[in-house]
Design an enzyme around this catalytic site. Structure first.
Site, short mmCIF file in Angstrom:
data_model
loop_
_atom_site.label_atom_id
_atom_site.label_comp_id
_atom_site.label_asym_id
_atom_site.label_seq_id
_atom_site.Cartn_x
_atom_site.Cartn_y
_atom_site.Cartn_z
N LYS A 1 -2.24 -1.48 -3.78
CA LYS A 1 -3.12 -0.31 -3.73
C LYS A 1 -2.31 0.96 -3.83
O LYS A 1 -1.34 1.08 -3.10
CB LYS A 1 -3.86 -0.37 -2.40
N LYS B 1 0.85 -1.19 0.00
CA LYS B 1 0.00 0.00 0.00
C LYS B 1 0.89 1.24 0.00
O LYS B 1 1.71 1.43 0.91
CB LYS B 1 -0.90 -0.01 1.23
C1 PBG Z 1 -7.39 3.13 5.47
C2 PBG Z 1 -7.83 3.06 4.06
C3 PBG Z 1 -7.73 4.07 3.11
C4 PBG Z 1 -8.29 3.56 1.94
C5 PBG Z 1 -8.72 2.28 2.21
N1 PBG Z 1 -8.40 1.98 3.54
C6 PBG Z 1 -7.26 5.46 3.22
C7 PBG Z 1 -5.87 5.80 3.56
O1 PBG Z 1 -4.99 4.96 3.69
O2 PBG Z 1 -5.67 6.99 3.76
C8 PBG Z 1 -8.39 4.29 0.65
C9 PBG Z 1 -9.38 3.78 -0.33
C10 PBG Z 1 -9.67 4.69 -1.45
O3 PBG Z 1 -9.00 5.72 -1.67
O4 PBG Z 1 -10.60 4.36 -2.19
N2 PBG Z 1 -8.42 2.82 6.35
#
Ligand code: PBG
Length: 327
Positions: free
Chosen positions: A247, A194
């Site tokens: 991601k 991520k």
């Molecule tokens: C964290 C989380 C995020 C997303 C999914 N889980 C946000 C982040 O890390 O700031 C982002 C998903 C998206 O942008 O569609 N709980």
């Protein structure tokens, strides 16, 4: 003209083109991320994500019905609590918003496969993904909390948990607590790879989860790094992750491809809020063909090697698959 090789031969006619397709997809690979909030009788559209809403539980159930009708039977739930605090207690409360959401969906639609996003940022007053020690997110203290969140979600009906916090060692901590409580068959889909990405902007508005100070770069990955993605994935698999996620998706096809070559677990890719927002907004301006663009982006992610696709477009993609536009 004499030519033994003519690639165009295999491009005449839809039926032939479909036969020689290298990338095949189906609806079983789609996961829809949904936002649930306290209250009743309400759905609020998210300004930067046209067509996406925060639902109260009663309204969320209609959305579930809609998804099932379209052939999408997997959802990931994000909670928007009424109250936030330093320790994100709403994330692991028995009557937390996500826990209530899971119970309600499971009761009404037992066939829906439920996935819990395990993180703290939507629940902490400071918006970071863990417990703070001064201005820093304290890794090891946070692990116990994450494991508690995962367990509370499973106890509320989640079929799978997906830690998205990016703390080191969290897959092992979650696996251990789930196993101790008899949930050894609940899989973990780790957001292993991520990145600290600008593509999450609209989500943070949707979930009201932007950090109050600083950024997430001390825990999420630097977008310049590719090999580190393999390292993160291998570590999480070692700790017991059953599925690995990359991601965002669209700008990280190289990373998805690397994982496909290097790991032997299913790979998920998350088509995040900023990717959705770009397509929607450009389409609203009349500059692009929304459906064609959505399909092409999805295909490219599967072509890179994804086996599973999380997307706010899940229902629309399912329809395109039914119509044979992609698949
Ligand atoms: C964290 C989380 C995020 C997303 C999914 N889980 C946000 C982040 O890390 O700031 C982002 C998903 C998206 O942008 O569609 N709980």
């Amino acid at each position: 003209m004499e030519m033994t090789k003519r690639p165009r031969r295999l491009r005449y006619g839809e039926s032939l083109r479909k036969m020689v397709r290298e990338t095949r997809m189906d609806k079983s690979a789609l996961i829809y991320p949904a936002f649930v909030m306290e209250g009743s009788g309400k759905e609020e559209e998210i300004a930067s994500m046209a067509g996406q809403y925060r639902y109260t539980i009663d309204r969320l159930l209609y959305k579930m019905e809609d998804l099932l009708d379209a052939g999408v039977d997997k959802v990931m739930l994000f909670g928007i609590p009424d109250h936030k605090d330093e320790k994100g207690s709403g994330a692991y409360a028995e009557d937390g918003i996500v826990q209530k959401g899971f119970r309600a969906i499971k009761e009404r639609f037992p066939e829906m496969y439920l996935i819990g996003d395990v993180c703290m940022c939507e629940y902490t007053s400071h918006g970071h993904c863990g417990i703070l020690h001064g201005q820093e997110v304290d890794n090891d203290t946070t692990l116990d909390y994450l494991a508690r969140i995962a367990l509370s979600q499973v106890e509320a009906g989640a079929d799978m948990v997906a830690p998205s916090d990016m703390m080191d060692g969290r897959v092992a901590a979650i696996r251990r607590l789930l196993d101790q409580n008899g949930h050894e068959n609940v899989p973990i889909m780790s957001y292993a790879v991520k990145y600290a990405s600008a593509f999450y902007g609209p989500f943070r508005e949707a979930a009201d989860s932007a950090p109050a100070f600083g950024d997430r770069k001390s825990y999420q990955m630097d977008v310049h790094n590719r090999r580190e993605g393999v390292k993160e994935a291998l570590m999480d698999i070692e700790e017991g992750a059953d599925i690995i996620m990359v991601k965002p998706a669209m700008a990280f096809g190289d990373v998805i491809h690397d994982l496909k070559e290097r790991v032997n677990v299913p790979i998920a890719a998350y088509n995040v809020s900023g990717e959705y927002c770009m397509v929607k907004t450009a389409a609203q301006m009349g500059y692009i063909d929304e459906t064609a663009m959505m399909c092409e982006i999805a295909v490219s992610t599967f072509r890179a090697g994804a086996d599973i696709y999380l997307t706010y477009f899940a229902k629309e993609l399912a329809k395109c698959m039914d119509e044979g536009r992609i698949g």
